[in-house]
Design a protein around this motif. Structure first.
Motif: not given
Ligand SMILES: Cc1cc2nc3c(=O)[nH]c(=O)nc-3n(C[C@H](O)[C@H](O)[C@H](O)COP(=O)(O)OP(=O)(O)OC[C@H]3O[C@@H](n4cnc5c(N)ncnc54)[C@H](O)[C@@H]3O)c2cc1C
Length: 508
Positions: A22, A27, A45, A47, A82-83, A197, A232, A490
């Motif tokens: 991810g 990540g 990743e 995507g 998800s950013t 993936t 995530g 975040m």
């Molecule tokens: C519309 C929206 C608004 C938001 N606003 C805020 C805010 O204002 N403040 C805040 O604190 N948070 C906010 N968030 C939440 C924040 O974006 C998330 O908490 C944050 O992105 C999580 O980070 P992460 O790296 O853990 O996961 P993610 O950003 O979801 O990244 C996970 C990555 O892992 C990849 N992945 C998943 N499974 C696999 C697999 N099997 N193989 C390879 N790759 C994989 C995905 O493709 C993805 O790119 C918002 C979210 C959204 C959707």
């Protein structure tokens, strides 16, 4: 460097010290920290820009309980994670609101999920301070008293009732991501693989093998001494459930794997009508504005510790959003449809942040919606499980069981009354409560499916994020949060990613 996954030969195995699954913020932070410490890192990743729609289809899933909609629309597969869906305007472009957990969020407060955080606030604090810099924010200061408004005005004090002024800080996506992506793409120690993936994990005595599917369906592998799941909260649980189901070396001794899913429901039941003759600009501190040091902040009202920690009370944060007078709202939407006179639209704000800069807010706004961002306590029944439907790689899609529990709603009723009473006592105006309103669960803040607990019978990962019963498998992100307060996740995710990176760097 960036690796074109379609060029990796079928069934080939790539060796590395660390494999990160991810390339969202969690990540990328771990990867770039470890690469800077001289470790070889492969980042997988799912995507990829050209194959956008197909990658997003991998985020499908079903929901049970009737309240939650659209697992696919609430997260995103791409480098940056998800950013890509962020929607908060900031001076530096689209971005997010940041705020740390409160100290009492870490306490053991919820009987259904024993234990609070196994880390003290004092231990977490230095990582919050580092996370501020990583996210491109101002100083680690979130109390209202630390910030002056436009023209140097302090926060309007809330005299009574357990509410205190506090702030969110706002930061742009590029401030967070640009340095991370530059290191991941340009670093000699990192191999960033979009379009890759992970479909299977298999633990071995001295590491793990990860099976990867390319966009064309071809499979290859990564063998690593350590693997970090950073997909995530939905995908971390899904991958561990798959690994457990296929005998890949993960066990669910606690029965918590996938459970304890939490969101931050948003409640709009309170409406504030300002006292007669009160100029809305008197409370402009509670609008988004730039502080003297250039940090963009939004004033908010926080429950103070004595109230929030009390007796099952949910933690919550209140923000004022203006209600645009109906005739102006109609005019605004007509102008929008016509696609003309954009300049005029600026005088008829959309109803969000920035309202206090209007030259005559008292003529434009009818009052304020008091937006409550709420804590959801961890409950076993709110869970990610594997469903019957499968994705393009024949992997079971997740099913989310989610409901807003009646006991939590009863606590929300208390929060509403506390906030209404405090606003009225402070002389802001009259507050009405829509008693029948149900909060909106879609804040897109997923947490809690691989909860952290030092005891393998009570949680999925230990206090370092290591999956219990394994030596080489780690989880980073909000899935490890045992509780999630009301705070947008975040900043805590980045703080915990920095903490995990330090732990991994110090391991032999
Ligand atoms: C519309 C929206 C608004 C938001 N606003 C805020 C805010 O204002 N403040 C805040 O604190 N948070 C906010 N968030 C939440 C924040 O974006 C998330 O908490 C944050 O992105 C999580 O980070 P992460 O790296 O853990 O996961 P993610 O950003 O979801 O990244 C996970 C990555 O892992 C990849 N992945 C998943 N499974 C696999 C697999 N099997 N193989 C390879 N790759 C994989 C995905 O493709 C993805 O790119 C918002 C979210 C959204 C959707």
């Amino acid at each position: 460097m960036e690796l074109d996954a379609t060029q990796v030969a079928r069934e080939r195995t790539i060796e590395t010290e660390l494999c990160i699954i991810g390339a969202g913020p969690a990540g990328l932070v771990v990867a770039t920290q470890l690469a800077a410490a001289g470790r070889d890192v492969v980042i997988l990743e799912s995507g990829t820009a050209p194959d956008h729609a197909a990658a997003q289809a991998l985020n499908e899933g079903a929901e049970v309980g009737g309240a939650y909609r659209g697992l696919a629309t609430t997260r995103h597969r791409a480098v940056g994670g998800s950013t890509a869906l962020w929607n908060t305007p900031t001076p530096g472009g689209v971005g997010a609101k940041y705020v740390p957990l409160d100290p009492w969020d870490l306490e053991p407060r919820w009987p259904e999920a024993p234990g609070g955080w196994p880390i003290s606030y004092d231990d977490l604090r230095p990582f919050f301070v580092r996370a501020q810099r990583q996210c491109g924010l101002g100083p680690f200061a979130y109390d209202g008293a630390a910030w002056r408004g436009n023209g140097g005005a302090p926060a309007l004090q809330l005299a009574t009732g357990g509410l205190v002024p506090a702030v969110y800080q706002m930061g742009s996506r590029s401030a967070l991501l640009a340095p991370l992506l530059a290191s991941a793409r340009d670093g000699t120690r990192t191999r960033l693989c979009p379009g890759s993936t992970v479909v299977q994990l298999s633990l071995e005595p001295a590491g793990a093998t990860v099976t990867v599917a390319n966009t064309d369906g071809a499979h290859w592998r990564v063998r690593a001494r350590r693997v970090v799941l950073a997909g995530g909260a939905v995908e971390n649980a899904r991958l561990l459930l798959l690994c457990a189901a296929s005998g890949g070396g993960v066990r669910d001794d606690s029965g918590w794997l996938g459970r304890g899913f939490m969101e931050h429901p948003r409640d709009r039941a309170l409406t504030l009508t300002l006292s007669t003759g009160m100029d809305p600009r008197a409370i402009a501190w509670y609008d988004a504005h730039r502080a003297a040091d250039g940090t963009t902040i939004v004033g908010r009202m926080a429950l103070d510790g004595s109230v929030a920690g009390e007796n099952g009370m949910l933690n919550a944060s209140a923000t004022l959003l203006p209600i645009v007078r109906r005739v102006r709202a109609r005019l605004r939407s007509a102008l929008g449809r016509a696609g003309t006179l954009r300049a005029l639209q600026r005088w008829l704000p959309a109803g969000g942040h920035g309202w206090s800069t209007h030259p005559a807010p008292e003529r434009v706004f009818d009052g304020f919606t008091v937006l409550l961002n709420l804590e959801q306590p961890p409950r076993r029944e709110n869970a990610i499980v594997l469903g019957e439907r499968r994705d393009a790689y024949d992997t079971p899609l997740p099913v989310l069981h989610w409901r807003w529990h009646p006991d939590d709603h009863a606590q929300l009723v208390r929060v509403r009354r506390t906030v209404a009473h405090a606003l009225e006592s402070a002389g802001f105006g009259r507050v009405t409560i829509d008693e029948g309103a149900i909060p909106d669960p879609h804040a897109h803040h997923h947490a809690g499916t691989t909860r952290m607990h030092p005891d393998a019978r009570q949680g999925v990962v230990d206090m370092d994020g290591r999956v219990h019963g394994t030596a080489s498998l780690f989880v980073v992100g909000a899935s490890t949060f045992p509780t999630c307060g009301f705070a947008n996740p975040m900043l805590t995710i980045v703080a915990m990613a920095l903490r995990l990176a330090d732990r991994l760097r110090d391991e032999p």
